[in-house]
Design a protein around this motif. Structure first.
Motif, PDB file in Angstrom:
ATOM      1  N   ASN A 182     -20.716  48.992   7.244  1.00 35.74           N
ATOM      2  CA  ASN A 182     -21.520  48.832   8.397  1.00 35.74           C
ATOM      3  C   ASN A 182     -22.226  49.961   8.958  1.00 35.74           C
ATOM      4  N   ASN A 183     -22.347  51.225   8.058  1.00 36.79           N
ATOM      5  CA  ASN A 183     -23.225  52.741   7.935  1.00 36.79           C
ATOM      6  C   ASN A 183     -24.995  51.714   7.429  1.00 36.79           C
ATOM      7  N   PRO A 184     -25.422  52.335   8.024  1.00 33.88           N
ATOM      8  CA  PRO A 184     -27.006  52.253   7.985  1.00 33.88           C
ATOM      9  C   PRO A 184     -27.844  53.114   7.166  1.00 33.88           C
ATOM     10  N   LEU A 185     -27.027  54.393   6.746  1.00 32.78           N
ATOM     11  CA  LEU A 185     -27.510  55.457   6.087  1.00 32.78           C
ATOM     12  C   LEU A 185     -26.339  55.271   4.581  1.00 32.78           C
ATOM     13  N   ALA A 186     -26.373  53.970   4.371  1.00 37.04           N
ATOM     14  CA  ALA A 186     -25.172  53.510   3.027  1.00 37.04           C
ATOM     15  C   ALA A 186     -26.417  54.366   1.739  1.00 37.04           C
ATOM     16  N   ASN A 187     -25.979  54.582   0.817  1.00 35.25           N
ATOM     17  CA  ASN A 187     -27.318  54.516  -0.283  1.00 35.25           C
ATOM     18  C   ASN A 187     -26.477  53.362  -1.462  1.00 35.25           C
ATOM     19  N   MET A 188     -27.517  52.513  -0.145  1.00 34.79           N
ATOM     20  CA  MET A 188     -27.389  51.361  -1.246  1.00 34.79           C
ATOM     21  C   MET A 188     -28.037  50.193  -0.567  1.00 34.79           C
ATOM     22  N   THR A 189     -29.452  49.662  -1.495  1.00 36.35           N
ATOM     23  CA  THR A 189     -30.443  48.527  -0.980  1.00 36.35           C
ATOM     24  C   THR A 189     -29.823  47.904   0.231  1.00 36.35           C
ATOM     25  N   ALA A 190     -30.630  47.290   1.382  1.00 37.43           N
ATOM     26  CA  ALA A 190     -29.974  46.368   2.230  1.00 37.43           C
ATOM     27  C   ALA A 190     -30.709  45.726   3.026  1.00 37.43           C
ATOM     28  N   LEU A 191     -30.225  44.144   3.144  1.00 34.76           N
ATOM     29  CA  LEU A 191     -30.850  43.288   3.498  1.00 34.76           C
ATOM     30  C   LEU A 191     -30.734  42.632   4.648  1.00 34.76           C
ATOM     31  N   ASN A 192     -31.082  42.866   6.018  1.00 38.45           N
ATOM     32  CA  ASN A 192     -29.491  42.355   6.995  1.00 38.45           C
ATOM     33  C   ASN A 192     -31.044  41.207   7.552  1.00 38.45           C
ATOM     34  N   PHE A 193     -30.358  39.824   8.172  1.00 42.21           N
ATOM     35  CA  PHE A 193     -30.329  38.977   8.888  1.00 42.21           C
ATOM     36  C   PHE A 193     -29.639  38.763  10.079  1.00 42.21           C
ATOM     37  N   HIS A 194     -30.241  39.189  11.154  1.00 42.93           N
ATOM     38  CA  HIS A 194     -29.368  39.532  12.675  1.00 42.93           C
ATOM     39  C   HIS A 194     -30.380  38.543  13.561  1.00 42.93           C
ATOM     40  N   ASN A 195     -29.603  38.207  14.864  1.00 42.90           N
ATOM     41  CA  ASN A 195     -29.992  37.171  15.696  1.00 42.90           C
ATOM     42  C   ASN A 195     -29.947  38.058  16.463  1.00 42.90           C
ATOM     43  N   TYR A 196     -30.919  37.560  17.907  1.00 39.75           N
ATOM     44  CA  TYR A 196     -29.779  38.068  19.680  1.00 39.75           C
ATOM     45  C   TYR A 196     -31.224  36.753  20.569  1.00 39.75           C
ATOM     46  N   TYR A 197     -29.938  36.100  20.647  1.00 40.59           N
ATOM     47  CA  TYR A 197     -29.667  35.137  21.638  1.00 40.59           C
ATOM     48  C   TYR A 197     -29.529  35.458  23.319  1.00 40.59           C
ATOM     49  N   MET A 198     -30.492  35.596  24.188  1.00 38.97           N
ATOM     50  CA  MET A 198     -30.802  35.470  25.475  1.00 38.97           C
ATOM     51  C   MET A 198     -30.676  34.919  26.718  1.00 38.97           C
ATOM     52  N   PRO A 199     -29.794  33.614  26.749  1.00 36.48           N
ATOM     53  CA  PRO A 199     -29.439  32.507  27.637  1.00 36.48           C
ATOM     54  C   PRO A 199     -29.970  33.048  29.564  1.00 36.48           C
ATOM     55  N   LYS A 200     -29.429  34.268  29.202  1.00 36.84           N
ATOM     56  CA  LYS A 200     -30.042  34.592  30.684  1.00 36.84           C
ATOM     57  C   LYS A 200     -30.105  36.444  31.062  1.00 36.84           C
ATOM     58  N   LEU A 201     -31.570  36.159  31.792  1.00 39.73           N
ATOM     59  CA  LEU A 201     -32.389  37.461  32.456  1.00 39.73           C
ATOM     60  C   LEU A 201     -31.901  38.314  33.649  1.00 39.73           C
ATOM     61  N   ASN A 202     -32.038  39.192  33.608  1.00 38.30           N
ATOM     62  CA  ASN A 202     -32.541  40.149  35.885  1.00 38.30           C
ATOM     63  C   ASN A 202     -33.041  39.172  35.398  1.00 38.30           C
ATOM     64  N   ASP A 203     -33.640  39.169  36.884  1.00 34.31           N
ATOM     65  CA  ASP A 203     -35.023  39.317  37.768  1.00 34.31           C
ATOM     66  C   ASP A 203     -35.925  37.886  37.165  1.00 34.31           C
ATOM     67  N   ALA A 204     -35.575  36.990  36.150  1.00 31.56           N
ATOM     68  CA  ALA A 204     -36.446  35.929  35.688  1.00 31.56           C
ATOM     69  C   ALA A 204     -35.496  34.692  36.460  1.00 31.56           C
ATOM     70  N   PRO A 205     -36.237  33.675  36.429  1.00 31.27           N
ATOM     71  CA  PRO A 205     -35.875  32.171  36.778  1.00 31.27           C
ATOM     72  C   PRO A 205     -34.449  31.807  35.958  1.00 31.27           C
ATOM     73  N   ASN A 206     -34.011  31.080  36.110  1.00 30.65           N
ATOM     74  CA  ASN A 206     -33.186  30.556  35.644  1.00 30.65           C
ATOM     75  C   ASN A 206     -33.078  30.324  34.279  1.00 30.65           C
ATOM     76  N   ASP A 207     -34.366  29.475  34.183  1.00 33.85           N
ATOM     77  CA  ASP A 207     -34.226  28.291  32.648  1.00 33.85           C
ATOM     78  C   ASP A 207     -35.401  29.534  31.691  1.00 33.85           C
ATOM     79  N   ALA A 208     -35.573  31.243  32.660  1.00 36.88           N
ATOM     80  CA  ALA A 208     -35.906  31.739  30.934  1.00 36.88           C
ATOM     81  C   ALA A 208     -34.745  32.174  30.210  1.00 36.88           C
ATOM     82  N   TYR A 209     -34.995  32.086  28.373  1.00 41.25           N
ATOM     83  CA  TYR A 209     -34.250  32.649  27.894  1.00 41.25           C
ATOM     84  C   TYR A 209     -35.327  33.963  26.850  1.00 41.25           C
ATOM     85  N   LEU A 210     -34.721  34.367  25.961  1.00 43.30           N
ATOM     86  CA  LEU A 210     -35.109  34.986  24.709  1.00 43.30           C
ATOM     87  C   LEU A 210     -34.415  34.938  23.404  1.00 43.30           C
TER      88      LEU A 210
END
Length: 263
Positions: free
Chosen positions: A31-59
């Motif tokens: 979990n060290n972002p500065l580790a002395n190793m080549t790294a390849l990461n696949f991340h995903n952020y699912y945001m089903p609810k937004l503030n100050d936005a319609p209920n059906d809005a998502y990111l």
């Protein structure tokens, strides 16, 4: 005979403790972002609810991140490529989803502290206006700084943080200027055998528009080494404690990190 048996028992116990310590250290460095190793990461952020936005809005934003240590680990280059979906209902309540490439960013960190129990680096950061649609990016070239630290308090506990700031320095004159900062604290608690509890929320501050989101996260992950590759899989729900403007209220952070260990 008893003496030989005692020596054998102590030797096996010492090897077991050494192996356990090595595995704990490997899980921590996964979990060290500065580790002395080549790294390849696949991340995903699912945001089903937004503030100050319609209920059906998502990111939804998926990130492909590549990190490469240089100069024997004193420098680290990290490039991040976002693939995003922005879905906002129009006046007729029809959800129009925009999908495509976002703004690619990169930073180069100089690790001025590089010890087994602490790594600290700082360096320049740049973002390019590569978005395939206006809704997916800023339309601006942005430049700034990144500061990152990772501290191993013990084989069980690791703490750290990533702080970035960037502002617009060019690009589409018809698009709004940008000035934003992000603070990402991360904390890990190793449970043993590669399993750990984790949190790595991103506190985002849009200084230009005076909006912000401060989430907290708690998830679980698993580290597995296969050959010379370390696989780190995790899932982490996050909830925004403080927010202003159109920002995520709930999000699910999932990912898999790959570190390639030198044989």
């Amino acid at each position: 005979m008893r003496f030989i048996s005692l020596v054998w028992f102590l030797s096996i116990s010492s090897l077991g403790l050494a192996q356990e310590k090595e595995e704990a250290g490997g899980a921590a460095q996964a979990n060290n972002p500065l580790a002395n190793m080549t790294a390849l990461n696949f991340h995903n952020y699912y945001m089903p609810k937004l503030n100050d936005a319609p209920n059906d809005a998502y990111l939804n934003t998926s990130w492909i991140r590549f990190a490469k240590p240089l100069s024997k680990g004193k420098l680290l280059l990290r490039v991040s490529v976002p693939l995003s979906t922005v879905a906002i209902p129009d006046d007729t309540r029809t959800v129009n989803a925009e999908n495509g490439l976002g703004d690619i960013n990169a930073f180069m960190s100089y690790n001025f502290i590089s010890k087994p129990n602490a790594t600290v680096g700082i360096g320049p950061m740049i973002s390019a206006p590569t978005a395939s649609a206006d809704a997916l990016g800023t339309g601006k070239w942005q430049a700034g700084l990144a500061f990152v630290a990772f501290v191993v308090k013990s084989p069980q506990f690791q703490l750290g943080g990533l702080i970035t700031w960037q502002t617009s320095v060019g690009g589409d004159a018809d698009r709004a200027d940008t000035n934003n900062a992000a603070v990402q604290p991360f904390y890990f608690w190793q449970l043993g055998k590669g399993t750990y509890l984790r949190g790595a929320p991103i506190w985002y501050f849009d200084i230009e528009n005076e909006s912000y989101a401060v989430p907290i996260g708690l998830g679980i992950g698993k580290v597995i080494k296969v050959g010379n590759t370390v696989f780190n899989c995790f899932i982490e729900p996050q909830y925004s404690m403080l927010h202003k403007g159109t920002q995520p209220q709930l999000q699910l952070f999932t990912g898999i990190n790959l570190q390639f260990v030198n044989p």
